[in-house]
Design an enzyme around this catalytic site. Structure first.
Site, PDB file in Angstrom:
ATOM      1  N   GLU A   1      34.095 130.253 -18.352  1.00  8.79           N
ATOM      2  CA  GLU A   1      33.237 130.817 -19.402  1.00  8.79           C
ATOM      3  C   GLU A   1      34.007 130.899 -20.717  1.00  8.79           C
ATOM      4  O   GLU A   1      35.097 131.466 -20.779  1.00  8.79           O
ATOM      5  CB  GLU A   1      32.705 132.212 -19.033  1.00  8.79           C
TER       6      GLU A   1
ATOM      7  N   GLU B   1      38.839 133.803 -23.931  1.00  4.46           N
ATOM      8  CA  GLU B   1      38.422 134.740 -24.981  1.00  4.46           C
ATOM      9  C   GLU B   1      39.600 134.929 -25.948  1.00  4.46           C
ATOM     10  O   GLU B   1      40.767 134.865 -25.538  1.00  4.46           O
ATOM     11  CB  GLU B   1      38.016 136.081 -24.323  1.00  4.46           C
TER      12      GLU B   1
ATOM     13  N   ASN C   1      42.061 129.845 -27.898  1.00  6.94           N
ATOM     14  CA  ASN C   1      40.979 129.134 -28.570  1.00  6.94           C
ATOM     15  C   ASN C   1      40.353 128.166 -27.551  1.00  6.94           C
ATOM     16  O   ASN C   1      40.994 127.211 -27.109  1.00  6.94           O
ATOM     17  CB  ASN C   1      41.594 128.394 -29.760  1.00  6.94           C
TER      18      ASN C   1
ATOM     19  N   ASP D   1      29.209 133.196 -31.103  1.00  9.56           N
ATOM     20  CA  ASP D   1      28.972 133.710 -32.464  1.00  9.56           C
ATOM     21  C   ASP D   1      28.094 132.722 -33.228  1.00  9.56           C
ATOM     22  O   ASP D   1      28.437 131.541 -33.321  1.00  9.56           O
ATOM     23  CB  ASP D   1      30.307 133.888 -33.194  1.00  9.56           C
TER      24      ASP D   1
ATOM     25  N   LYS E   1      25.229 132.326 -41.564  1.00 15.56           N
ATOM     26  CA  LYS E   1      25.173 131.967 -42.997  1.00 15.56           C
ATOM     27  C   LYS E   1      25.443 130.472 -43.147  1.00 15.56           C
ATOM     28  O   LYS E   1      26.351 129.953 -42.489  1.00 15.56           O
ATOM     29  CB  LYS E   1      26.224 132.749 -43.780  1.00 15.56           C
TER      30      LYS E   1
ATOM     31  N   ASP F   1      20.549 133.464 -28.773  1.00 11.58           N
ATOM     32  CA  ASP F   1      19.344 134.113 -29.305  1.00 11.58           C
ATOM     33  C   ASP F   1      19.111 133.650 -30.745  1.00 11.58           C
ATOM     34  O   ASP F   1      18.266 134.220 -31.435  1.00 11.58           O
ATOM     35  CB  ASP F   1      19.488 135.640 -29.267  1.00 11.58           C
TER      36      ASP F   1
HETATM   37  C1  LIG Z   1      28.810 137.089 -29.599  1.00 10.82           C
HETATM   38  S1  LIG Z   1      30.128 137.264 -28.473  1.00 10.82           S
HETATM   39  C2  LIG Z   1      29.353 137.008 -26.873  1.00 10.82           C
HETATM   40  C3  LIG Z   1      30.178 137.477 -25.729  1.00 10.82           C
HETATM   41  C4  LIG Z   1      29.599 137.230 -24.330  1.00 10.82           C
HETATM   42  N1  LIG Z   1      29.460 135.820 -24.038  1.00 10.82           N
HETATM   43  C5  LIG Z   1      28.290 137.940 -24.129  1.00 10.82           C
HETATM   44  O1  LIG Z   1      27.247 137.285 -23.982  1.00 10.82           O
HETATM   45  O2  LIG Z   1      28.312 139.191 -24.125  1.00 10.82           O
HETATM   46  C6  LIG Z   1      31.043 135.766 -28.709  1.00 10.82           C
HETATM   47  C7  LIG Z   1      32.454 135.833 -28.175  1.00 10.82           C
HETATM   48  O3  LIG Z   1      33.096 134.574 -28.341  1.00 10.82           O
HETATM   49  C8  LIG Z   1      34.460 134.796 -28.645  1.00 10.82           C
HETATM   50  N2  LIG Z   1      34.994 133.611 -29.316  1.00 10.82           N
HETATM   51  C9  LIG Z   1      34.672 133.167 -30.552  1.00 10.82           C
HETATM   52  N3  LIG Z   1      35.359 132.056 -30.857  1.00 10.82           N
HETATM   53  C10 LIG Z   1      36.135 131.772 -29.770  1.00 10.82           C
HETATM   54  C11 LIG Z   1      37.076 130.745 -29.482  1.00 10.82           C
HETATM   55  N4  LIG Z   1      37.352 129.796 -30.373  1.00 10.82           N
HETATM   56  N5  LIG Z   1      37.692 130.750 -28.278  1.00 10.82           N
HETATM   57  C12 LIG Z   1      37.415 131.751 -27.377  1.00 10.82           C
HETATM   58  N6  LIG Z   1      36.543 132.748 -27.611  1.00 10.82           N
HETATM   59  C13 LIG Z   1      35.904 132.763 -28.786  1.00 10.82           C
HETATM   60  C14 LIG Z   1      34.422 136.022 -29.541  1.00 10.82           C
HETATM   61  O4  LIG Z   1      35.668 136.677 -29.602  1.00 10.82           O
HETATM   62  C15 LIG Z   1      33.326 136.861 -28.880  1.00 10.82           C
HETATM   63  O5  LIG Z   1      33.857 137.752 -27.931  1.00 10.82           O
END
Ligand SMILES: C[S@@+](CC[C@H](N)C(=O)[O-])C[C@H]1O[C@@H](n2cnc3c(N)ncnc32)[C@H](O)[C@@H]1O
Length: 221
Positions: free
Chosen positions: A50, A75, A102, A125, A129, A161
């Site tokens: 994941e 993460e 990453n 994320d 924008k 979403d």
């Molecule tokens: C909006 S949150 C959703 C978290 C989870 N999947 C959920 O549905 O509750 C997006 C997550 O992706 C992580 N994230 C963003 N860019 C990432 C990257 N390049 N590598 C790993 N994680 C990343 C962020 O830190 C954040 O915790």
């Protein structure tokens, strides 16, 4: 981070968090580093990955309900990694590992080629924008990295979403020669192995539709 979260890193990281050789940045992975799943999990099992696992709700629930499979949470958010380790420890999960990195780098080089049965990306994320959309994880090039990590016939599951991002995901992956759609109609059915997280709940509360996609990695030539 709170004291509990610091404690998670001190006490639980040796069990859960992979010790990854770094590149230049703290969340980068050295290009020559490779994971050895059999060594990390102590067995040879199917691997589910994941990306952006957040607080870990989805992956912990999956790991608990499927003890014969192995799970990897990727993460960059340290507090999320800490929460995931604390909750995993509470329920005694053994088939889960975390990596602070990453995600595209993990798919592109750290995982052995063809080692993942499925890759999940739930509520990434949205970078809504206009000037930020280039930061989205699922953009041109993402498919190459995901296809490398997945086994032949392996699945890529996505949920968001954010309508504009859902459309982008579908456009990017439809154009990927290594993937084919594994759903009929406009969008995939809800994945019944995915529990509701705070991000999904927030999207629903704001009146947004949840869109899912499911792609199958084609067999390598
Ligand atoms: C909006 S949150 C959703 C978290 C989870 N999947 C959920 O549905 O509750 C997006 C997550 O992706 C992580 N994230 C963003 N860019 C990432 C990257 N390049 N590598 C790993 N994680 C990343 C962020 O830190 C954040 O915790």
């Amino acid at each position: 981070m709170s004291d509990a979260q610091d404690r998670a890193f001190d006490e639980l990281a040796p069990q859960y968090l992979l010790d990854v050789p770094r590149g230049i940045a703290s969340t980068s992975v050295h290009a020559d580093a490779r994971m050895d799943p059999v060594a990390e999990y102590g067995r040879d099992a199917r691997l589910f990955v994941e990306i952006g696992s957040g607080q870990g709700h989805a992956i912990i629930s999956a790991a608990v309900s499927r003890p014969d499979d192995d799970f990897l949470a990727i993460e960059v958010f340290r507090a999320g990694l800490a929460r995931t380790m604390l909750d995993a420890d509470k329920v005694g999960v053994r088939n889960l590992r975390l990596v602070e990195a990453n995600a595209p780098e993990i798919l592109a080089s750290y995982l052995p080629e063809g080692s993942a049965s499925e890759v999940w990306i739930f509520f990434p994320d949205p970078w809504h924008k206009k000037r930020h959309t280039k930061r989205r994880l699922v953009r041109a090039g993402f498919g190459d990295a995901a296809a490398r990590a997945l086994e032949d016939g392996g699945l890529l599951r996505l949920a968001t979403d954010w309508e504009d991002y859902a459309l982008q995901m579908r456009e990017v992956l439809d154009a990927e020669p290594e993937f084919e759609r594994a759903f009929e109609g406009e969008w995939a059915e809800r994945f019944d192995g995915r529990v509701m997280t705070a991000f999904e709940r927030k999207g629903i509360a704001k009146g947004r539709d949840i869109r899912e996609l499911l792609y199958r990695r084609k067999t390598r030539a």
